[in-house]
Design an enzyme around this catalytic site. Structure first.
Site, PDB file in Angstrom:
ATOM      1  N   ASP A 305       0.826  -1.226  -0.115  1.00 53.85           N
ATOM      2  CA  ASP A 305       0.035  -0.159   0.208  1.00 53.85           C
ATOM      3  C   ASP A 305       0.933   1.231  -0.035  1.00 53.85           C
ATOM      4  O   ASP A 305       0.435   2.444  -0.341  1.00 53.85           O
ATOM      5  CB  ASP A 305      -1.124   0.160   1.147  1.00 53.85           C
ATOM      6  CG  ASP A 305      -2.176  -1.064   0.952  1.00 53.85           C
ATOM      7  OD1 ASP A 305      -2.392  -1.165  -0.009  1.00 53.85           O
ATOM      8  OD2 ASP A 305      -2.506  -1.704   1.998  1.00 53.85           O
ATOM      9  N   TYR A 389      -9.458  -0.247   3.155  1.00 54.54           N
ATOM     10  CA  TYR A 389      -8.817  -0.422   4.475  1.00 54.54           C
ATOM     11  C   TYR A 389      -8.534   1.391   4.704  1.00 54.54           C
ATOM     12  O   TYR A 389      -8.208   1.858   3.942  1.00 54.54           O
ATOM     13  CB  TYR A 389      -7.681  -0.991   4.419  1.00 54.54           C
ATOM     14  CG  TYR A 389      -7.896  -2.426   5.154  1.00 54.54           C
ATOM     15  CD1 TYR A 389      -8.325  -2.592   6.468  1.00 54.54           C
ATOM     16  CD2 TYR A 389      -7.679  -3.701   4.327  1.00 54.54           C
ATOM     17  CE1 TYR A 389      -8.441  -3.744   7.114  1.00 54.54           C
ATOM     18  CE2 TYR A 389      -7.942  -4.912   4.973  1.00 54.54           C
ATOM     19  CZ  TYR A 389      -8.195  -4.908   6.192  1.00 54.54           C
ATOM     20  OH  TYR A 389      -8.309  -5.952   6.923  1.00 54.54           O
ATOM     21  N   GLU A 488      25.452  -7.426   9.045  1.00 59.07           N
ATOM     22  CA  GLU A 488      24.116  -7.533   8.619  1.00 59.07           C
ATOM     23  C   GLU A 488      23.182  -8.878   8.641  1.00 59.07           C
ATOM     24  O   GLU A 488      21.871  -8.907   9.126  1.00 59.07           O
ATOM     25  CB  GLU A 488      23.879  -6.982   7.056  1.00 59.07           C
ATOM     26  CG  GLU A 488      24.146  -5.475   6.865  1.00 59.07           C
ATOM     27  CD  GLU A 488      24.184  -5.077   5.472  1.00 59.07           C
ATOM     28  OE1 GLU A 488      24.925  -5.504   4.727  1.00 59.07           O
ATOM     29  OE2 GLU A 488      23.530  -4.218   5.091  1.00 59.07           O
TER      30      GLU A 488
END
Ligand code: CU
Length: 639
Positions: A305, A389, A488
């Protein structure tokens, strides 16, 4: 980072991170469109944030302002990134214009509306609707979703695609998601409007219950009036994006994709008489809503989104008394349409103070004295509506140094029509005629830390029981195990509530009164289930960030989006998995934490017709950042 406490208010030049104005956005957008030429459409534009060193060392001298515009050139199906400098001495000018091959930019409102009509106009789609007894197209809504990418033949065409699903609507105020047309999907080419394929499965009756939720359709329950008054006005100031409240100082902006962004979050320490940086930049940088259903209308639903649509582009204009209650100050943002026309997005960010119960208290029974201080928090929020939403993004700043991020999820669930009395897999019943497919909402917060300076490190801290023995003769002892996350790969971590796990961000170069490095802890209060799709599922490569609760990377200015800069139809592998493959060191350096939080949503009848808010988020809490309770100096609430 050395930030003077009054730099945002007392210097006449605009701060390098001051929000984009309507005039700036409009100038940049029109220049960018002119540069790319006929047939180009503006997707979004955003302020180019100057290099961190430039911002941190800014002395008040005016800096050139630049805007990056993403432009889609429809005739050539090309994505452009055009950077405009607003004042070159001879007015605004384009400083760079490049195409980005092989990507799809976010979809636009214009495309959404056009593609919906194109699907409705398609003869095969109409025939499928007619097969279901639906002939009045004025009562049909089509949602042309982003298409995802599954490596199918249609995905390999390189076309800009949408997958459309239909609903029957009952006029203004109706709830389209109450009446889905099940087992019918159209794949549309967004550029040509051609419907490439109509997928038509088993006919399921369209649900009859209109599922209305509007005020006119419901019986009201009145509550006793509640007024929140601050007779002297709010206790904070907002000046060109700079918020100052009590010990807190920060800057705000609304990015078209990320939505609400915090910059240069500092605690202005009265004892040390200097602002202490905590975060250089914080935002919810990407999110994914993967669906866990195998049915025709739902298996492909994977909504980024932020990256596919834009949480700033879909931000609401908030309404006093409804969205926000109390002494509210609003901050406007900028909205730019596909033609490059810029307008103010009024009331995009809401700011207010909230009482939060007690902050600290002690009663001394012997001396019969009592000291109590009330907690108050500064609330900064914005709400985006993305299709069915709503997502509310709330940041809370507390007087004890705590920062909390909270996402409120509401709106209407995706619905699946079912024949009354039947059950469907991978979905829960929500009405006799509707099921809600299982899905997740997974969010990646990008936290560019700057605890008393850029050189920070992260420890994972677990609570550990101790075996009984000479060192633990009574069997009651427990301790902590702190593990420095050095690279990492070591820093890809999962939450562990059974170990009370938290991640401690430290600055080894600054010690507190106890001789320990100053620190904040990131408490994963809502880590929830990680991505539940199988590793070989397409979404696992496209949203790899969602497979871990924590990632740590060394700061790089171009590493901003954990699933890559262009998520729409992207095949996967971009962002965090790509960057962290180098396994760079992440100790005593400028680091970024990426924290994954979420909601795994198994729908229930109470989610319909509109879902009460679900909550997710996290907490950042000082852990030896201060030498004592930093709220000890608060004035008593009662005397
Ligand atoms: Cu949900």
């Amino acid at each position: 980072m050395t930030v003077a406490p009054d730099r945002c208010a007392d210097i006449s030049a605009r701060h390098p991170l001051a929000p984009l104005t309507v005039a700036e956005a409009g100038t940049a957008a029109s220049l960018a469109l002119r540069t790319v030429g006929t047939g180009s459409r503006l997707v979004y534009c955003a302020l180019v944030e100057p290099p961190k060193a430039t911002v941190s060392g800014w002395d008040g001298t005016p800096l050139p302002r630049e805007v990056m515009c993403v432009v889609y050139h429809k005739p050539e199906r090309a994505t452009w990134m055009v950077t405009v400098r607003l004042d070159t001495g001879q007015g605004a000018g384009v400083v760079s214009a490049t195409t980005v091959p092989g990507v799809q930019p976010p979809i636009t409102d214009e495309e959404w509306a056009a593609n919906a009509e194109q699907v409705k106009a398609d003869p095969a789609f109409r025939a499928s609707l007619a097969r279901r007894g639906i002939t009045d197209l004025s009562r049909v809504q089509v949602d042309p979703w982003t298409a995802s990418n599954f490596g199918l033949d249609v995905d390999k065409t390189g076309r800009r695609l949408g997958r459309g699903v239909a609903y029957v609507i009952d006029g203004p105020g109706s709830n389209p998601y109450a009446r889905p047309v099940e087992n019918l999907v159209a794949i549309v080419d967004r550029d040509t409007g051609e419907v490439i394929e109509v997928q038509d499965g088993e006919v399921v009756p369209v649900p009859q219950d209109p599922g209305r939720y509007d005020a006119a359709s419901t019986q009201w329950r009145e509550l006793s009036p509640l007024r929140i008054l601050q007779p002297n006005g709010p206790g904070f100031t907002l000046d060109d994006g700079c918020l100052r409240w009590g010990p807190w100082q920060l800057r705000l902006s609304l990015h078209p994709i990320e939505g609400l962004v915090l910059h240069e979050v500092c605690w202005v320490d009265s004892e040390r008489a200097r602002p202490r940086p905590i975060l250089y930049r914080a935002s919810m940088s990407e999110m994914i809503v993967p669906y866990g259903s195998t049915s025709l209308n739902h298996w492909w639903k994977n909504a980024f989104d932020a990256g596919d649509i834009g949480l700033g582009k879909t931000a609401n204009s908030l309404e006093l008394g409804c969205d926000c209650l109390g002494e509210i100050v609003y901050m406007d943002a900028v909205s730019v349409d596909e033609n490059g026309d810029a307008t103010a997005l009024k009331n995009a960010i809401c700011l207010h103070e909230e009482d939060y119960g007690i902050l600290w208290k002690h009663v001394d029974p012997l001396n019969k004295t009592s000291e109590t201080r009330r907690s108050r928090r500064m609330v900064v929020s914005s709400i985006a509506t993305v299709g069915n939403y709503e997502y509310g993004f709330f940041w809370y700043f507390y007087l004890d140094g705590t920062i909390t991020a909270e996402i409120k999820l509401t709106g209407i669930i995706q619905t699946q029509a079912v024949s009354p009395g039947t059950r469907v897999p991978y979905a829960n019943p929500v009405t006799p005629e509707l099921a809600g497919p299982h899905h997740q909402h997974i969010f990646s917060f990008r936290l560019d830390m700057c605890l008393d300076g850029p050189a920070n490190s992260v420890y994972e801290v677990d609570a550990v029981p101790v075996l009984s023995g000479p060192g633990n003769p009574y069997g009651n002892a427990f301790t902590t195990r702190s593990t420095l996350l050095e690279t990492e790969s070591q820093a890809q971590r999962m939450a562990a509530p059974d170990k009370a796990r938290y991640w401690k961000i430290v600055n080894h170069g600054v010690l507190n009164a106890c001789g320990e490095p100053v620190a904040y802890k990131l408490i994963p209060t809502h880590a929830s289930a990680p991505l539940l799709a199988q590793p070989e599922a397409a979404i696992s490569a496209r949203a790899t960030f969602a497979t871990k609760h924590l990632w740590v990377t060394p700061y790089r200015p171009d590493e901003r989006r954990p699933a890559g800069d262009f998520t729409n139809q992207h095949p996967g592998g971009a962002g965090l998995p790509q960057w962290t493959a180098a396994d760079r060191p992440v100790t005593d350096t400028d680091i970024v934490l990426w924290h994954t939080v979420g909601v795994t949503h198994f729908c229930q009848p109470e989610d319909f017709p509109v879902m009460p808010c679900e909550y997710t988020g996290f907490t950042l809490k000082p852990f030896g950042f201060f030498d004592r309770n930093p709220a000890i100096d608060l004035a008593p609430a009662c005397t």
